[in-house]
Enzyme design. Structure first.
Site, mmCIF file in Angstrom:
data_model
loop_
_atom_site.group_PDB
_atom_site.id
_atom_site.type_symbol
_atom_site.label_atom_id
_atom_site.label_comp_id
_atom_site.label_asym_id
_atom_site.label_seq_id
_atom_site.Cartn_x
_atom_site.Cartn_y
_atom_site.Cartn_z
ATOM 1 N N CYS A 10 -6.497 -2.394 19.718
ATOM 2 C CA CYS A 10 -5.759 -2.780 18.507
ATOM 3 C C CYS A 10 -6.651 -2.640 17.271
ATOM 4 C CB CYS A 10 -5.264 -4.218 18.646
ATOM 5 S SG CYS A 10 -4.606 -4.880 17.109
ATOM 6 N N HIS A 52 -4.141 -12.019 18.835
ATOM 7 C CA HIS A 52 -3.359 -10.785 18.910
ATOM 8 C C HIS A 52 -1.918 -11.113 19.293
ATOM 9 C CE1 HIS A 52 -2.395 -6.535 19.377
ATOM 10 N NE2 HIS A 52 -1.649 -6.952 20.390
ATOM 11 N N ASN A 92 7.112 -5.840 8.945
ATOM 12 C CA ASN A 92 7.895 -5.037 9.894
ATOM 13 C C ASN A 92 7.691 -5.576 11.304
ATOM 14 O OD1 ASN A 92 8.977 -2.918 8.151
ATOM 15 N ND2 ASN A 92 6.849 -2.256 7.906
ATOM 16 N N GLY A 96 9.714 0.314 12.258
ATOM 17 C CA GLY A 96 8.960 0.472 11.009
ATOM 18 C C GLY A 96 7.547 -0.069 11.092
ATOM 19 N N THR A 98 3.890 0.105 12.233
ATOM 20 C CA THR A 98 2.949 1.112 12.718
ATOM 21 C C THR A 98 1.728 0.484 13.392
ATOM 22 O OG1 THR A 98 1.881 1.247 10.562
ATOM 23 C CG2 THR A 98 3.641 2.831 10.989
ATOM 24 N N HIS A 103 1.493 -8.739 10.916
ATOM 25 C CA HIS A 103 0.884 -8.778 9.583
ATOM 26 C C HIS A 103 1.941 -8.909 8.512
ATOM 27 C CE1 HIS A 103 1.564 -4.613 10.817
ATOM 28 N NE2 HIS A 103 1.853 -4.345 9.556
ATOM 29 N N HIS A 105 2.664 -8.073 4.584
ATOM 30 C CA HIS A 105 2.221 -7.276 3.442
ATOM 31 C C HIS A 105 2.392 -8.122 2.180
ATOM 32 C CE1 HIS A 105 2.378 -3.185 5.429
ATOM 33 N NE2 HIS A 105 3.224 -3.821 6.231
HETATM 34 P P1 AMP Z 1 3.175 -1.508 9.138
HETATM 35 O O1 AMP Z 1 3.556 -0.064 9.020
HETATM 36 O O2 AMP Z 1 4.153 -2.463 8.512
HETATM 37 O O3 AMP Z 1 2.858 -1.861 10.580
HETATM 38 O O4 AMP Z 1 1.868 -1.685 8.306
HETATM 39 C C1 AMP Z 1 0.605 -1.332 8.772
HETATM 40 C C2 AMP Z 1 -0.307 -1.204 7.580
HETATM 41 O O5 AMP Z 1 -1.637 -1.199 8.038
HETATM 42 C C3 AMP Z 1 -0.105 0.073 6.770
HETATM 43 O O6 AMP Z 1 0.253 -0.257 5.426
HETATM 44 C C4 AMP Z 1 -1.462 0.768 6.855
HETATM 45 O O7 AMP Z 1 -1.834 1.408 5.661
HETATM 46 C C5 AMP Z 1 -2.393 -0.382 7.187
HETATM 47 N N1 AMP Z 1 -3.607 -0.018 7.919
HETATM 48 C C6 AMP Z 1 -3.697 0.736 9.057
HETATM 49 N N2 AMP Z 1 -4.988 0.827 9.444
HETATM 50 C C7 AMP Z 1 -5.711 0.118 8.550
HETATM 51 C C8 AMP Z 1 -7.100 -0.164 8.406
HETATM 52 N N3 AMP Z 1 -8.007 0.302 9.268
HETATM 53 N N4 AMP Z 1 -7.494 -0.919 7.350
HETATM 54 C C9 AMP Z 1 -6.605 -1.397 6.470
HETATM 55 N N5 AMP Z 1 -5.272 -1.187 6.558
HETATM 56 C C10 AMP Z 1 -4.831 -0.433 7.581
HETATM 57 ZN ZN ZN Z 2 -4.653 -7.072 17.603
#
Ligand code: AMP
Ligand code: ZN
Length: 147
Positions: A10, A52, A92, A96, A98, A103, A105
């Site tokens: 992760c 996690h 998300n 949606g 990723t 988390h 935003h």
């Molecule tokens: P989501 O698509 O809602 O799951 O948001 C995941 C967010 O994590 C995206 O906005 C990515 O830009 C961000 N992200 C992915 N990898 C990293 C990282 N190593 N450091 C900071 N942000 C990250």
């Molecule tokens: Zn994790």
């Protein structure tokens, strides 16, 4: 420092245990916040639990409260620090999403900032009956949850 309940592959657990670097904004015993590395706008911050947990469906109430409280404080700080007019807070779950580590935003917003991605086409109810049925369906499930 290791996450309390880490998952090997992760990205956010790796950030928590410093295997991956991040620009940290805040940390306490249960929560960490850091800058998104592909921000919608500068100051875009992610607020995560140290355990996690993948989605809101597994998130315990006490942690949900703490995450939202931390996000509120971070929203105030990001708004002031970035001179933003407003803040969007979103999350998300599965669709949606990723990164499968829960988390929130925290995104600074300004009038005319062009952020159209968060605005989806609307699907209005066809009838008053459909609205009432939808209301009832959700209320019934909610009652069964005993919260
Ligand atoms: P989501 O698509 O809602 O799951 O948001 C995941 C967010 O994590 C995206 O906005 C990515 O830009 C961000 N992200 C992915 N990898 C990293 C990282 N190593 N450091 C900071 N942000 C990250
Ligand atoms: Zn994790």
């Amino acid at each position: 420092m290791r996450s309390l309940n880490m998952k090997e592959d992760c990205i956010f657990c790796k950030i928590l245990n410093k295997q991956l670097s991040s620009y940290q904004i805040f940390e306490n015993q249960e929560i960490m916040a850091f800058l998104d590395n592909r921000p919608l706008f500068p100051g875009h911050t992610l607020v995560i639990p140290k355990v996690h947990i993948e989605t809101i469906f597994e998130l315990e109430d006490h942690l949900a409260q703490k995450l939202f409280q931390a996000s509120k404080h971070i929203a105030i700080a990001v708004k002031k620090a970035m001179g933003a007019e407003g803040i969007f807070i979103g999350n998300n779950n599965v669709i949606g999403q990723t990164v499968p580590h829960f988390h929130l935003h925290v995104v600074p917003r300004n009038k005319g900032d062009g952020l159209k991605g968060f605005f989806w086409p609307r699907n209005p109810y066809s009838t008053e009956q459909e609205i009432s049925e939808t209301q009832l369906k959700i209320q019934n499930v909610l009652k069964g949850l005993n919260i």
